[in-house]
Design an enzyme around this catalytic site. Sequence first.
Site, PDB file in Angstrom:
ATOM      1  N   SER A   1       0.804  -1.222   0.000  1.00 27.57           N
ATOM      2  CA  SER A   1       0.000   0.000   0.000  1.00 27.57           C
ATOM      3  C   SER A   1       0.836   1.270   0.000  1.00 27.57           C
ATOM      4  O   SER A   1       0.296   2.359  -0.198  1.00 27.57           O
ATOM      5  CB  SER A   1      -0.926   0.006   1.218  1.00 27.57           C
ATOM      6  OG  SER A   1      -0.182  -0.050   2.420  1.00 27.57           O
ATOM      7  N   TYR A   2       2.139   1.193   0.230  1.00 31.70           N
ATOM      8  CA  TYR A   2       2.974   2.390   0.263  1.00 31.70           C
ATOM      9  C   TYR A   2       3.050   3.008  -1.134  1.00 31.70           C
ATOM     10  O   TYR A   2       3.513   2.386  -2.087  1.00 31.70           O
ATOM     11  CB  TYR A   2       4.377   2.069   0.760  1.00 31.70           C
ATOM     12  CG  TYR A   2       4.474   1.704   2.226  1.00 31.70           C
ATOM     13  CD1 TYR A   2       3.403   1.881   3.098  1.00 31.70           C
ATOM     14  CD2 TYR A   2       5.652   1.188   2.754  1.00 31.70           C
ATOM     15  CE1 TYR A   2       3.497   1.543   4.440  1.00 31.70           C
ATOM     16  CE2 TYR A   2       5.758   0.848   4.097  1.00 31.70           C
ATOM     17  CZ  TYR A   2       4.674   1.027   4.930  1.00 31.70           C
ATOM     18  OH  TYR A   2       4.775   0.683   6.260  1.00 31.70           O
ATOM     19  N   ALA A   3       2.586   4.255  -1.232  1.00 33.14           N
ATOM     20  CA  ALA A   3       2.569   4.988  -2.505  1.00 33.14           C
ATOM     21  C   ALA A   3       1.893   4.163  -3.593  1.00 33.14           C
ATOM     22  O   ALA A   3       2.343   4.136  -4.742  1.00 33.14           O
ATOM     23  CB  ALA A   3       3.984   5.383  -2.924  1.00 33.14           C
TER      24      ALA A   3
END
Length: 333
Positions: free
Chosen positions: A79-81
Amino acid sequence: MVQLMPPDSVPPAPATSADLPTLEVSLPIRRPLGQSALRVFPLAIGGNVFGWTADGGATNDILDTYFEHGGNFIDTADSYAAGRSETMIGNWMRDRRLRSGIVVATKVGKSADNPGVTAKAISRSVNASLERLQTDYIDLLYLHVDDSEVPFEETLLAVDDLIRAGKVRHFGASDHSSNRLVEARVIAAQLGVAPMLAVQNHYNLMHRTGFEGDLARIASQQRLAVMPRFALASGFLTGKYRTKSDLGKNNRGTELANHLSKRGQRVLAVLDQVAREQSSSVATIALAWLLSKPGIVAPVASASHPQQVLELVAAAQVQLGRHQVAALDRVSD
């Protein structure tokens, strides 16, 4: 110029191995990752800024600096960036040909494409992460969310299938309660599937109660490797944010504002004192305090530029005195 020996002088005896100075070879610092065969640098570089505040060039510079100083443990999430963090890390490992020398930890459960921890979501998430990371396996997979609506049996069987397929080596929990860790261990034993290896929870000098106590006790009983996240309290424990006017320098100003209290200022004052005694930075000391705690393997901290990496990795070399640890314990209690 060659010096000639006087004719009557006696040449010295040749040096033996006992006469030669001992050469100290500096080996990378490694700690065992729980009960696995993996060995990791005691500071995991966080990938939450990759693709957000750090572009591709900055990400490469950060990871290059981290690796050059002994680092081998990268922490990210699908889910990071929106997955760009994993893509940047994958590009870096591919270009440097370093996959076998890096321990990659990623998380599933919060991506917009495959949310949750159902068997279907986990399988799809891991396959997508493998593609972005450009690798055949994930060293450590975290369950990024704890969804009590999904039976643990379904989640644990899904992860075990991935482990048996060679796509995941080990797995752990992120933000799970002590009761849920106990439940997971019991169910894993009943099903005969792989148990959790690690736990990642919010833990730092400003946020201690969520981990210390039952969660720390269960992690110790289960011999889980503990990787504190938000190890620098969103940057507050770097000492760079001491007044409200400083908050504009950080994208997490709201989170930092909560620490601008009398307690927060007292913590920074003791960190300042210990940093002077150790000829180190405030951030380094805050991480060294975490590393002094039982069960802690590698705090997770991120950097927006290479110079910050040096302060992070330096924590692995700092040995705090007992009085220094006690002073930090008291002021942050």
